[in-house]
Each structure stands twice: as structure tokens, then as C-alpha cells.
Design an enzyme around this catalytic site. Sequence first.
Site, PDB file in Angstrom:
ATOM      1  N   HIS A   1      40.049 -18.969  88.982  1.00 51.56           N
ATOM      2  CA  HIS A   1      40.716 -17.987  88.383  1.00 51.56           C
ATOM      3  C   HIS A   1      40.459 -17.480  87.065  1.00 51.56           C
ATOM      4  CE1 HIS A   1      44.823 -16.000  87.504  1.00 51.56           C
ATOM      5  NE2 HIS A   1      44.454 -16.386  86.166  1.00 51.56           N
ATOM      6  N   GLU A   2      40.247 -18.563  85.958  1.00 52.22           N
ATOM      7  CA  GLU A   2      39.629 -18.095  84.820  1.00 52.22           C
ATOM      8  C   GLU A   2      38.279 -17.587  84.745  1.00 52.22           C
ATOM      9  OE1 GLU A   2      41.982 -18.016  82.511  1.00 52.22           O
ATOM     10  OE2 GLU A   2      43.420 -19.110  83.570  1.00 52.22           O
TER      11      GLU A   2
ATOM     12  N   GLU B   1      44.417  -9.489  85.553  1.00 56.54           N
ATOM     13  CA  GLU B   1      44.825 -10.546  86.467  1.00 56.54           C
ATOM     14  C   GLU B   1      44.388 -10.233  87.901  1.00 56.54           C
ATOM     15  OE1 GLU B   1      46.108 -13.328  86.262  1.00 56.54           O
ATOM     16  OE2 GLU B   1      46.386 -13.190  83.994  1.00 56.54           O
TER      17      GLU B   1
ATOM     18  N   HIS C   1      38.580 -13.968  85.379  1.00 60.40           N
ATOM     19  CA  HIS C   1      38.663 -13.219  83.910  1.00 60.40           C
ATOM     20  C   HIS C   1      37.547 -13.238  83.158  1.00 60.40           C
ATOM     21  CE1 HIS C   1      43.242 -12.998  83.757  1.00 60.40           C
ATOM     22  NE2 HIS C   1      43.595 -14.114  84.184  1.00 60.40           N
TER      23      HIS C   1
HETATM   24 ZN    ZN Z   1      45.192 -15.304  84.607  1.00 63.52          ZN
END
Ligand code: ZN
Length: 499
Positions: free
Chosen positions: A264-265, A294, A268
Site C-alpha cells: 500500500h505505502e 489512495e 503511494h
Molecule cells: Zn494510503
Amino acid sequence: MENTLKKFKDYLKKIEQYTEAVELLTWDLQTAAPKESIDRKIESISFFSTEIFRMSTSDEYGGYLKELSKPENYEKLDDAMKLTVKRYVREYERFKRVPEEFYSEFTTAKSRSEQAWEQAKEADDFSIYEPYLDKVIKMTKEYVHYMEPEQEPYEVLLDMFEEGMDSKAIDEIFEQLKEGLLPLIKEITAKEQPDLTALKGNYSIQGEKEVQNLLLDYIGFNFDRGTTGESVHPFTTTLCSGDVRVTNSFDETNPIDSMFSAIHEGGHAIFEQNIDRKYEDTVVMTVDMMGLHESQSRFFENILGRNINFWKPVYDRIGEILPQFKDVSMEIFEKAINCVKAGPVRLQADEVTYCMHIILRYEMEKAVFRDNVPTAELPELWNKKTVELLGVKPENDGEGILQDMHWSDGSFGYFPSYLLGSIYDGMFLEQLEKELGPVDTILEEGRIKEITKWLTEKIHKNGSLYNSKEVLQRVCGKEVTAEPLLKYFRDKYARIYGL
Ligand code: ZN
């Protein structure tokens, strides 16, 4: 005008350098700073933030903006600079209305509240955090009111995190999703849950960290332009265009959470790392449309990471690092990462019930900002809504209202962007498959970087040059709709759960 433009760019660079100092101090505070340095660090952050505020509201800065906004000058600017001037004029006007003393006090209050949240979470005790949160809520309301005295505070906050989205649009699209998901969740949870005991055990934290780095590298995180750290709650921060950092938190009984936080990170960070560097020192480098941001982290985490084909090319290597995985078949692993089960904690939620967690927070925020529900009553309201939307009750505040850090630093209006991100992802997936063919095949053949490249070409490289609506139009050729996401959920879980 050339002279003004040069001075303006130099001035922006100075602001960026102060911002870099704040980000670096914040990173340190959350990952490494010893306890007894905390007060001093908070003071320094407040000092630099106040400097940034002063610079962003100075007459000198206002003079450059005014000069460059004149039609005869503005039309000579390139697109990135036009956008920079336009956005900063708006920000300047907003900031000018906020008293400097208030701003500095607000910054300190947010830092203290973040610290209090951490302590309260450790102790599962909301009362430690309550006075700090209360202050942040009151000051956020005041802050927004200074900036946009004519507008409804929560609308201003929503707009700050996802330009062009208002509560009317969000209400509509969340409703579309809720209607489609409630029966699906019922259908899935009526089915027998998989046996996941094969995953139980004690895993090496060092091994989990190695797996994190393997996954980051696999999806395309550039270690020459970023690094990793450890914090209570995972996050990504951009210090400058060549330094994008991600954090993670590790649990020796649960290796899967840190894998998915890494992905997830990492999503980003890949977005930030791949913005075209020709936009350096313009607003295009700053992507503060969090729905769009996101959408990229969640595309990697869910659309790709929760697809079993993502793991096929790296599963053996994970087994070498964490030997327990040698005894976990891919079939079980697929079930483990796609196990739909309603629970109280957002970060442990599967991608389907996750949507309900966001709807809960969106409703809480409306209660705080529209209905002015007293802070002391928030834990109870939280628990009540968890029962309504998820059918479960949190055991304590730690797995209730204290589970997220967002409100501690005043990030109200952020939560809806997670769900908007997923909704955009359904649309991106549909389009990507039209152009590149089935994602299953690309992943299975270990060609994931082709997907990263597609996302970079279509989205990342443009930074914030286009807003989310424009991105959806340019990439998918249509308006925002939850239908592709619902279709993705239905098809996938019908197969996994045999619906
Ligand atoms: Zn996030």
C-alpha cells in the site's frame, strides 16, 4: 515578467526547503526520536511551520502572485506554472485570513494530540486523548472558518482532500456502493470461512522486513529515491522529489499485515517517485488529491496484491525468507488474503468490508462537523455505528475510535478518499485490461512492472496537473461510477467463495 517569474520560483524553492525540514523532523519524531527529545522536536516543527506560514502569507509572495496573475503575464506561463499560480493564489487568500498566532498554536496542538493519541492507543484509553482531540476539533473548525468564512466547514475539508468532490456527490456514490455491497457481504459471510491455522506461528521480524523490501522492489519502488522506516502506523512521506519514504509496523504473529502495508505505502511512493521531474518547483509535484493518491496505493494493495497471480513469481522467495510459508499452500494463501469477515478494525479489514469502515468514518465526521456531537460521546457513537454497519462491537477504544491516527493531526475529510480511491480503481482496472489484456496473465507471467509503467504513463507522471475527474476522463473516458468496482467484487468473490 521574466524577472518576477524567476524571483517567484526562487521563493517557492525556499518554502520547499523549509517544508523539507518539517517533513524530516516529523519523520524522525515518528520513527526514531528518543522520548526525551520529543518536546524539543515539536517546538522545532512548530518554528519551521510558522516560518512557512509567514512566507506563504507575506506581502512579497502576494506581490509575485498578483503580478503573475495579470492576464497579460498569466497567458505566457506554461500549464504547470499556470496551475501553480492559480492554486497558490487561492491558498494565499485563504491563509491571509488565518491569524499567525492561531496558526502556530494549531500546529503545536496537532503535534501534542498526535503524541497523546499514541499513548492513548497503547493504553486503550480514550480519556487520555479526549482533551487533545477536542482541542484539535475545535481548532480545525476555527481554522476552516478563517479560511472560508462563507462555506460549510466539512465541505471545505472534503474539497481540500479531493478537489471537486462534495458531500452530495459522495453521498450518492457511497450509497450506490452500499446498496450493492450489503447483499454481497451477507452472501459471502453465510459461506463457510476457510481454515487458516496453517498461517499461525511466530515469524521473524527481520524476515518480515526482508519480505517488505522484496515486495517494494517487485512492484517498482525505487530505493535510489526512497527509503524505509518503522512507526506505529504506516505512512508515506515525500521529503523532496528524490527522497520518498515509507514506514511499516511489524507483528511477529501476523506477517501478512506488514506485507500489505508495504504494498500500500509502496503504491503511494511509486506515484510520488514517478512524477515527471520537469515539474520540479511547481505545484504539479504536490498531489494533495488524496482520492487519486489512495487509488494508486490501493490499486497495488488490492487489485494487484490480493490477486493470487501477483504472488506466484515471488512466493518461493518469500518461503526462503520466512520458512513457515513453505507449509502454506497458495490456495490457502489466496483464501487468507481474501477472507471476507466483518471485524471492528479497518486496517485488518478485507477489501469488501473495508468500504463499510470508510462509510462509518464519513458518517462520524459529518456528526462531528455538522451535528457538533460532543467529543466525549464519540466513542459510544463509534461503537454504535460499528454495530450498524458491520454487525460487530469493538471490545475497547483501541479497536474502536482510537484505531486511526488521522484525526489526531486534524485530517478530517481524509477518510472518504480511501473509498473514492477504490472506486476509481475499479475503473482503472477495466481500462487497463482493455489496453493490456487480462491482469491475471500479466501478473502470473511476472510482468507486473508493465502495469506499474502503464499507471506511470497514464497517471503518475502528470502529478497533480489534472484533478481526479479529469484523470478519469482522460484515462477511462467517463464520469466516476462505482459499477466497475462492484463488478470486480462480484466476479472475484463468486469464484473464491463459490457463490
Ligand atoms: Zn494510503
